[in-house]
Design an enzyme around this catalytic site. Structure first.
Site, mmCIF file in Angstrom:
data_model
loop_
_atom_site.group_PDB
_atom_site.id
_atom_site.type_symbol
_atom_site.label_atom_id
_atom_site.label_comp_id
_atom_site.label_asym_id
_atom_site.label_seq_id
_atom_site.Cartn_x
_atom_site.Cartn_y
_atom_site.Cartn_z
ATOM 1 N N SER A 223 -31.011 10.958 4.524
ATOM 2 C CA SER A 223 -30.330 11.864 5.438
ATOM 3 C C SER A 223 -31.351 12.258 6.496
ATOM 4 O O SER A 223 -32.478 12.637 6.164
ATOM 5 C CB SER A 223 -29.808 13.088 4.689
ATOM 6 O OG SER A 223 -28.887 13.765 5.508
ATOM 7 N N GLU A 224 -30.954 12.160 7.763
ATOM 8 C CA GLU A 224 -31.950 12.246 8.840
ATOM 9 C C GLU A 224 -32.589 13.625 8.994
ATOM 10 O O GLU A 224 -33.567 13.769 9.695
ATOM 11 C CB GLU A 224 -31.346 11.786 10.174
ATOM 12 C CG GLU A 224 -30.179 12.596 10.689
ATOM 13 C CD GLU A 224 -28.831 12.033 10.249
ATOM 14 O OE1 GLU A 224 -28.778 11.331 9.215
ATOM 15 O OE2 GLU A 224 -27.830 12.330 10.936
ATOM 16 N N ASN A 225 -32.034 14.635 8.320
ATOM 17 C CA ASN A 225 -32.693 15.943 8.379
ATOM 18 C C ASN A 225 -33.919 16.001 7.473
ATOM 19 O O ASN A 225 -34.627 17.004 7.467
ATOM 20 C CB ASN A 225 -31.716 17.064 8.021
ATOM 21 C CG ASN A 225 -31.138 16.920 6.641
ATOM 22 O OD1 ASN A 225 -30.714 15.834 6.248
ATOM 23 N ND2 ASN A 225 -31.128 17.990 5.881
ATOM 24 N N GLY A 226 -34.169 14.900 6.719
ATOM 25 C CA GLY A 226 -35.455 14.842 6.028
ATOM 26 C C GLY A 226 -35.436 14.671 4.526
ATOM 27 O O GLY A 226 -36.242 15.294 3.826
ATOM 28 N N SER B 96 -38.691 11.144 9.658
ATOM 29 C CA SER B 96 -37.344 10.667 9.364
ATOM 30 C C SER B 96 -36.904 9.626 10.393
ATOM 31 O O SER B 96 -36.363 8.572 10.036
ATOM 32 C CB SER B 96 -36.376 11.852 9.366
ATOM 33 O OG SER B 96 -35.073 11.416 9.082
#
Lengths: 217, 233
Positions: free
Chosen positions: A45-48, A87
């Site tokens: 998930s690109e938020n980390g 990320s």
């Protein structure tokens, strides 16, 4: 014809052993529910976070552990957390093997539009532009037509673009299609859907160059 | 040891003025500098340029500054959770520069790392690339994006020590590390401030050199935006 879960189920078959996968919001999120459990896959998930697990049990939500949709999540053994630049290094650097995202429109040359409807609310592109510009393997999950019944598979996108010439494969409620130099190549039909129905629902160039099998899901 | 501690949020925000450019960490409401935002509201500074992935919700996070009309321009990747934001944007009161999320992170990191600009494939062929230099490398097109220039960076960490070293928790890390050292002054607020020597140097996520001021936040609400759970069977 497939429902949203059916689309997710069909896309889950594209997820292979050893893949790192980024799932967009909406239908793509459902894909995680249908991935075979005898293969090893990690969701990014690109938020980390890498190694996303299911939603937490009630009472175990942690405000500090969310996905890109801002939903509370859990992590699985082997998971890791990282900052946003790292990320997107994973994404831009093509370390993520597969990106699955939704779209408002896809053009026959692989252009995608999914972030803005001029005149209406502009919510922003989030990570979508980075994802589509970098990923080698992008699958679009969407309905074949919009609510007004108009095709979302077009000759040319009418909405502001998210990325150019980047979509490789599309799974809709009606069909599986591949984006080729000549246009949308029909690979599979949804159960009970005829080639005629798919033709009518596709504004862009549709290539039917062989007997088209029904999806096996 | 070079001590970075300040006594309270008032001291931490000394020097913040109208019209400044601020970076604020966080993703949604996760890992936002809650105490710095409250103090910005109290100070009533206005005409602010805010670099933040999101704009909070109507009554929390950066939404509080929006309600007060303290923000002149937002630079964000996604702003979809905020009605007041929409109203101000459509009425022209608020300027908005939507930036792809990876580009936003890298514009912070570039500022931190001393790069004036960088090429990214994100946004090529879209309106984001309009007016920007583009260039081909190995057959693929890239857009030149410039590093941010900001006056203050407000970040939030889980633990920090007197030397300004930071440790984050979970996905509350997000943009916070990239924003440390990316502005003239970086202000870190932490849930737990400990004496130097209490944190294992092996475990530090952001070294104190990137932080000018550190304080322990008075309280953290840590609001959840989308509470999603699964049933117990």
């Amino acid at each position: 014809m497939l429902d949203k879960n059916g689309i997710a189920k069909r896309i889950a078959k594209e997820v292979k052993d050893g893949y790192y996968v980024n799932l967009g919001i909406g239908i793509p999120t459902l894909v995680a529910n249908y991935v075979r459990n005898d293969i090893s896959v990690e969701f990014q998930s690109e938020n980390g976070v890498l190694g996303m697990g299911p939603f937490p049990f009630e009472g175990q939500e942690d405000a500090d552990i969310i996905n890109a949709g801002k939903q509370t999540i859990t992590t699985l053994p082997g998971a890791s957390f990282f900052d946003s630049a790292t990320s997107f290094a994973m994404i831009r650097g093509r370390h993520v093997d597969l990106t699955i995202l939704g779209a408002m429109e896809v053009a026959e040359n692989g252009d995608i539009a999914n972030w803005k409807i001029p005149g209406k609310m502009v919510k922003g592109m989030g990570g979508a532009m980075d994802l589509v510009a970098s990923a080698e393997n992008i699958i679009v999950a969407m309905m074949h037509t919009n609510r007004a019944g108009k095709s979302k598979l077009l000759k040319k996108c009418t909405l502001p673009l998210t990325g150019v010439g980047c979509v490789k494969k599309i799974v809709t409620n009606l069909a599986v299609l591949e984006v080729t130099n000549e246009g949308f190549k029909l690979l599979e039909r949804a159960p009970g859907v005829t080639v005629e129905v798919i033709k009518r629902a596709t504004e862009g160039r549709l290539i039917v160059d062989r007997e088209v099998p029904e999806m096996n899901i | 040891m070079i001590r970075k501690t300040v006594d309270n949020v008032q001291d931490a925000l000394k020097g913040v003025k109208d019209g400044m450019t601020l970076m604020l960490g966080g993703f949604g409401l996760c890992g936002i500098p809650e105490n710095a935002i409250s103090e910005l509201v109290r100070l009533q500074v206005s005409g602010l340029y805010c670099i933040s992935n999101n704009a909070g919700v109507d009554d929390f996070g950066l939404g509080l500054l929006l309600q007060n009309k303290q923000i002149k321009k937002m630079i964000s990747s996604y702003v979809g959770e905020n009605d007041e934001f929409e109203r101000q944007m459509l009425s022209g009161e608020l300027e908005v520069e939507l930036t792809p999320q990876g580009t936003l992170a890298e514009k912070c990191r570039a500022a931190q790392a001393g790069f004036p600009a960088f090429y990214t494939p994100a946004g090529y062929g879209t309106e984001v690339a309009e007016g920007k230099e583009t260039r081909e490398f190995n057959g693929k097109m890239y857009v030149l994006e410039k590093a941010f220039e900001a006056d203050f960076s407000f970040v939030k960490a889980w633990k920090g020590d007197e030397a300004g070293n930071l440790i984050f928790k979970g996905t509350a890390r997000n943009f916070n590390p990239c924003m440390c050292g990316a502005a003239k002054i970086t202000v870190a607020e932490v849930e737990e401030l400990v004496p130097a020597g209490s944190l294992d140097p092996n475990e530090i996520h952001v070294p104190g050199i990137f932080v000018q001021r550190i304080f322990q936040g008075e309280k953290y609400e840590k609001r959840i935006e989308q509470r999603t759970v699964r049933p117990r069977n």
